[in-house]
Design a protein around this motif. Structure first.
Motif, PDB file in Angstrom:
ATOM      1  N   GLY A 149       1.285   6.313  12.136  1.00  0.00           N
ATOM      2  CA  GLY A 149       2.563   6.897  11.713  1.00  0.00           C
ATOM      3  C   GLY A 149       2.563   7.216  10.224  1.00  0.00           C
ATOM      4  O   GLY A 149       3.010   8.286   9.803  1.00  0.00           O
ATOM      5  N   GLN A 150       2.053   6.297   9.438  1.00  0.00           N
ATOM      6  CA  GLN A 150       1.892   6.537   8.002  1.00  0.00           C
ATOM      7  C   GLN A 150       1.066   7.797   7.769  1.00  0.00           C
ATOM      8  O   GLN A 150       1.366   8.610   6.900  1.00  0.00           O
ATOM      9  N   MET A 151      -0.002   7.932   8.540  1.00  0.00           N
ATOM     10  CA  MET A 151      -0.875   9.087   8.350  1.00  0.00           C
ATOM     11  C   MET A 151      -0.126  10.393   8.559  1.00  0.00           C
ATOM     12  O   MET A 151      -0.192  11.276   7.698  1.00  0.00           O
ATOM     13  N   ILE A 152       0.612  10.548   9.664  1.00  0.00           N
ATOM     14  CA  ILE A 152       1.323  11.830   9.823  1.00  0.00           C
ATOM     15  C   ILE A 152       2.395  11.995   8.750  1.00  0.00           C
ATOM     16  O   ILE A 152       2.620  13.102   8.276  1.00  0.00           O
ATOM     17  N   ASP A 153       3.011  10.900   8.349  1.00  0.00           N
ATOM     18  CA  ASP A 153       3.966  10.978   7.238  1.00  0.00           C
ATOM     19  C   ASP A 153       3.272  11.511   5.982  1.00  0.00           C
ATOM     20  O   ASP A 153       3.760  12.446   5.323  1.00  0.00           O
ATOM     21  N   LEU A 154       2.127  10.966   5.671  1.00  0.00           N
ATOM     22  CA  LEU A 154       1.418  11.349   4.438  1.00  0.00           C
ATOM     23  C   LEU A 154       0.896  12.786   4.495  1.00  0.00           C
ATOM     24  O   LEU A 154       1.025  13.528   3.523  1.00  0.00           O
ATOM     25  N   MET A 160       0.748   4.578  -2.564  1.00  0.00           N
ATOM     26  CA  MET A 160       0.569   5.965  -2.112  1.00  0.00           C
ATOM     27  C   MET A 160       1.769   6.831  -2.456  1.00  0.00           C
ATOM     28  O   MET A 160       1.620   8.008  -2.767  1.00  0.00           O
ATOM     29  N   ASP A 161       2.969   6.257  -2.414  1.00  0.00           N
ATOM     30  CA  ASP A 161       4.182   7.024  -2.732  1.00  0.00           C
ATOM     31  C   ASP A 161       4.493   7.011  -4.224  1.00  0.00           C
ATOM     32  O   ASP A 161       5.475   7.604  -4.649  1.00  0.00           O
ATOM     33  N   ASN A 162       3.666   6.308  -4.999  1.00  0.00           N
ATOM     34  CA  ASN A 162       3.900   6.174  -6.442  1.00  0.00           C
ATOM     35  C   ASN A 162       5.318   5.677  -6.726  1.00  0.00           C
ATOM     36  O   ASN A 162       6.015   6.175  -7.617  1.00  0.00           O
ATOM     37  N   PHE A 182       9.874  14.905  -1.141  1.00  0.00           N
ATOM     38  CA  PHE A 182       9.690  15.880  -0.066  1.00  0.00           C
ATOM     39  C   PHE A 182       9.492  15.190   1.287  1.00  0.00           C
ATOM     40  O   PHE A 182       8.706  15.615   2.122  1.00  0.00           O
ATOM     41  N   LYS A 183      10.230  14.094   1.496  1.00  0.00           N
ATOM     42  CA  LYS A 183      10.048  13.323   2.727  1.00  0.00           C
ATOM     43  C   LYS A 183      10.644  14.051   3.931  1.00  0.00           C
ATOM     44  O   LYS A 183      11.667  14.730   3.805  1.00  0.00           O
ATOM     45  N   CYS A 184      10.018  13.858   5.063  1.00  0.00           N
ATOM     46  CA  CYS A 184      10.564  14.362   6.325  1.00  0.00           C
ATOM     47  C   CYS A 184      11.664  13.406   6.775  1.00  0.00           C
ATOM     48  O   CYS A 184      11.502  12.634   7.715  1.00  0.00           O
ATOM     49  N   LEU A 223       0.826  -1.213   0.000  1.00  0.00           N
ATOM     50  CA  LEU A 223       0.000   0.000   0.000  1.00  0.00           C
ATOM     51  C   LEU A 223       0.860   1.262   0.000  1.00  0.00           C
ATOM     52  O   LEU A 223       0.533   2.252  -0.675  1.00  0.00           O
ATOM     53  N   ASP A 224       1.966   1.234   0.727  1.00  0.00           N
ATOM     54  CA  ASP A 224       2.855   2.397   0.763  1.00  0.00           C
ATOM     55  C   ASP A 224       3.385   2.726  -0.639  1.00  0.00           C
ATOM     56  O   ASP A 224       3.452   3.895  -1.027  1.00  0.00           O
ATOM     57  N   ASP A 225       3.739   1.705  -1.386  1.00  0.00           N
ATOM     58  CA  ASP A 225       4.261   1.948  -2.738  1.00  0.00           C
ATOM     59  C   ASP A 225       3.206   2.578  -3.647  1.00  0.00           C
ATOM     60  O   ASP A 225       3.539   3.390  -4.514  1.00  0.00           O
TER      61      ASP A 225
HETATM   62 MG   LIG Z   1       5.338   6.265   2.397  1.00  0.00          MG
END
Ligand SMILES: [Mg+2]
Ligand SMILES: [Mg+2]
Ligand SMILES: [Mg+2]
Ligand SMILES: [Mg+2]
Ligand SMILES: [Mg+2]
Ligand SMILES: [Mg+2]
Lengths: 342, 342
Positions: free
Chosen positions: B160-165, B96-98, B254-256, B92-94
């Protein structure tokens, strides 16, 4: 709003507040606001039939005995867990189906700045269920059975979605794969377990019942769920968008709908050819040709006939059940959906 | 392949066969093949560190006593549950992160004919975990604690994913939101709980421990997980794509990342301006300007310094723990990641 429904909505407010202050996560202000808005957008805006029917069913199982405040709260909380489960599946389903509207508003992933974050929001919705269950049911004798129940029903729903999705893969559109047995299997798994069996099973567990002793109840509810999905397929084409809250796209989406399966069964070779050529195409002309054929084959009449036969069959099965309380639960369920327009 | 790893792989084969014949769902041939291929593509291809460490940790807790066949199977099954959880999040992360590649192959959703069905496949992966737990742990005294544990850790990871996103929402790219505390919070929730705490917690439950008595172990593992994610952020930019199995895109996305947070901390006003102008842009020139600044600020040196200080701090905390067996578990974990290149 009925008194029952307004009580139910109060419980939503309580559950939401608890989730927004869950000690297992340190919210930032922005993330708390995000979840707040996401829940309000996706959870309480439906018909709430599934959720409310946990309370109804439990009342009927208690045979008219007044429910305590705790019982009202707990049955409502379980009802909301089902609404949360539904919201989770709908948010993700709309992404996969590339849908436009849901419950009369844009699908969540189409809301500005949401986009594919909606995938994780779906996951969040799903994760709220065990949070609610743990907070309010951890001490109950049936807690582990509740967890098992929600897990199994979710698994069945996701499995039903899977066969639905892989039979409609882009580039492999082949109507000859579609049949009543396949339709039945998709429907049973992707809709019937969570919409029909789950609410009653929740009520049975709260009433202290062992679900292994209620396989007959499960089977009746699965049949009812199948009937419900046939209605859904019917309304997608023949219902009014303003009433059903969305614009049906089953024809465009090449869905294994009861209508196309019936049409294939009833069509002449020539009509089948027309279906093969026009089903699953996005342009209005193709869609209209399919709809015309549905009219020529009188699928409205075929549906009406199916509807009354299903009803008779369900009533007979229900009346064969030894418990009057269980009969009442099942009949109340059936009454809610028989001849529904939305 | 080590003996431990080949034993572990055997358990994968068994679990997969069970899932493909789960009586809770009537598979079609096509859907069984789909799940089979999906599992092989997404579950066993990683480093398997998380899964294997359940077995390692349990052995250390048993202080050298030979494990029974059942213990080996059960610890492996729990290890695989963590690998399944990881696969679910990565699929799922891939999306969302394309993302493009994962573990040296195209991301699952990029495989022809998969596309957004990958969303439901992620859900299927997630749903397999309670299937495995129910089949093999239903009778155990710690079954309900296992369910609670997996549920809580999944909730924390999704949060955690949510705040990252939401901190990286398109059109709201604002570097001034990024800070070490935010970075720490994202990392703790989206990585540390499931990668570090979960394997040890599984081993503790199997060893008959009450997790409420091991808050200190949890805290140390969360710190270790934070250190691990800092390495991950570092390797995304400074690691070799062939070694880490993917092409890092944290700067473009633009990752934190720990790197940008450190850079912001160390930069002059002029260098900050350069970062604000170039961070989160897809073109090579912008990416290279950011990388040059990272070199000018000697982030490799800053990282090496961070690494040895974290190590010292972790070792001290571990050695303060009263149980030698628990110390051994934590030290073994730390040894696996200290100075890792991938
Ligand atoms: Mg991600
Ligand atoms: Mg849909
Ligand atoms: Mg769908
Ligand atoms: Mg429909
Ligand atoms: Mg990613
Ligand atoms: Mg990374």
């Amino acid at each position: 709003m009925s008194e029952l429904k307004s009580k139910f909505m109060e419980v939503y407010t309580i559950l939401k507040a608890e989730l927004l202050n869950d000690p297992a996560f340190e919210f930032t202000d922005v993330s708390r606001q995000w979840v707040d808005r996401m829940l309000d957008y996706n959870v309480p805006g439906g018909k709430l039939n599934r959720g409310l029917s946990v309370i109804d069913s439990y009342k009927l199982l208690k045979e008219g005995k007044e429910l305590s405040e705790e019982e009202i709260f707990l049955t409502s909380a379980l009802g909301w867990c089902i609404e949360w489960l539904q919201a989770y599946f709908l948010v993700l389903d709309d992404i996969m189906d590339n849908s436009v509207t849901r419950r009369g508003q844009p699908c969540w992933f189409r809301v500005p700045k949401v986009g594919l974050i909606a995938v994780n929001d779906g996951i969040m919705l799903r994760n709220h269920i065990p949070r609610i269950l743990k907070k309010h049911f951890r001490g109950k004798a049936y807690y582990v059975d509740l967890l098992d129940l929600f897990n199994e029903v979710e698994f069945q729903t996701a499995s039903g979605q899977m066969i639905d999705l892989i039979t409609t893969i882009e580039g492999e559109k082949d109507l000859s794969k579609y049949s009543l047995p396949l339709h039945h299997r998709i429907v049973q798994y992707k809709t019937a377990y969570y919409s029909f069996y789950l609410p009653v099973a929740c009520a049975l567990l709260m009433a202290g019942e062992n679900l292994d002793n209620h396989i007959d109840v499960k089977n009746i509810l699965i049949e009812m769920g199948t009937y419900f999905q046939v209605q859904d397929d019917y309304l997608d084409c023949f219902g009014h968008p303003d009433v059903i809250g969305k614009i049906g796209t089953d024809i465009e989406d090449f869905k294994c709908s009861w209508l196309v399966v019936k049409a294939l069964e009833l069509a002449t070779e020539e009509q089948k050819k027309l279906l093969h050529e026009n089903y699953g195409k996005a342009d209005e002309a193709s869609v209209n040709k399919v709809k015309e054929l549905y009219n020529v084959l009188d699928l409205e009449g075929v549906f009406t006939d199916y509807e009354s036969k299903s009803y008779q069959k369900l009533i007979s099965s229900i009346e064969a059940h030894p418990s009057n309380a269980v009969q009442a639960v099942l009949k109340s369920f059936l009454a809610k959906i028989y001849k529904r327009q939305k």
